[in-house]
Structures are given as C-alpha cells and as structure tokens.
Design a protein around this motif. Sequence first.
Motif, PDB file in Angstrom:
ATOM      1  N   ARG A  26       0.834  -1.211   0.000  1.00  0.00           N
ATOM      2  CA  ARG A  26       0.000   0.000   0.000  1.00  0.00           C
ATOM      3  C   ARG A  26       0.865   1.258   0.000  1.00  0.00           C
ATOM      4  O   ARG A  26       0.601   2.216  -0.724  1.00  0.00           O
ATOM      5  N   TYR A  29       2.369   1.771  -3.424  1.00  0.00           N
ATOM      6  CA  TYR A  29       1.374   2.298  -4.361  1.00  0.00           C
ATOM      7  C   TYR A  29       1.157   3.796  -4.124  1.00  0.00           C
ATOM      8  O   TYR A  29       1.146   4.582  -5.072  1.00  0.00           O
ATOM      9  N   CYS A  30       0.995   4.186  -2.867  1.00  0.00           N
ATOM     10  CA  CYS A  30       0.777   5.598  -2.548  1.00  0.00           C
ATOM     11  C   CYS A  30       1.981   6.452  -2.938  1.00  0.00           C
ATOM     12  O   CYS A  30       1.828   7.557  -3.459  1.00  0.00           O
ATOM     13  N   ARG A  33       1.996   6.859  -6.733  1.00  0.00           N
ATOM     14  CA  ARG A  33       0.940   7.786  -7.144  1.00  0.00           C
ATOM     15  C   ARG A  33       1.335   9.228  -6.830  1.00  0.00           C
ATOM     16  O   ARG A  33       1.152  10.129  -7.650  1.00  0.00           O
ATOM     17  N   ASP A  34       1.929   9.465  -5.652  1.00  0.00           N
ATOM     18  CA  ASP A  34       2.351  10.810  -5.278  1.00  0.00           C
ATOM     19  C   ASP A  34       3.484  11.322  -6.170  1.00  0.00           C
ATOM     20  O   ASP A  34       3.515  12.500  -6.525  1.00  0.00           O
TER      21      ASP A  34
END
Length: 80
Positions: A26, A29-30, A33-34
Amino acid sequence: MPTEVMVSVVMVLVAPVTSLVALWLRLEYCDRRDRERRHRLLVAATLPAGSRFREHDGDGSHLSLVVGHRSGPAGDGRRP
C-alpha cells in the motif's frame, strides 16, 4: 498434537508477515501515485499564465488547475 503446535506457530508467524507485506504494498502504491502527481504538477508549472490543466487518474481522482499570473519577481501568486 505436534501438528497442532506447528499450525499454531505458522499462524503466529504468517499473520504479522502478511500484514507487513500488505502495508508495504500500500505504501509503495501511494508513493508511486504521489510521485506521478508531483511530476504532473512540475509539468503544469511550466505552462504559460492563463493555461488550463486537467487530468484524470485511474483511481477516479482528477486534477484541475488554472495557471495564474505572477505579480513580480517574488512570485507570491497575487494578481497585480
């Protein structure tokens, strides 16, 4: 009896490891994305004043931006 102990030991070891792997995935992924959003903002910052920038992400979120005018060398964002 030894089989029950082995299963208990395996469960005690597997549960935290699984939770840590899920948390790591997780966070990964974050972070990705950031980084992609930061890159898009850097690209949008190079647009001339008055430009519009709109982009949709695969997760349903979107970024909508109108590039304003700079007031002077400080670039404080206030309009003249």
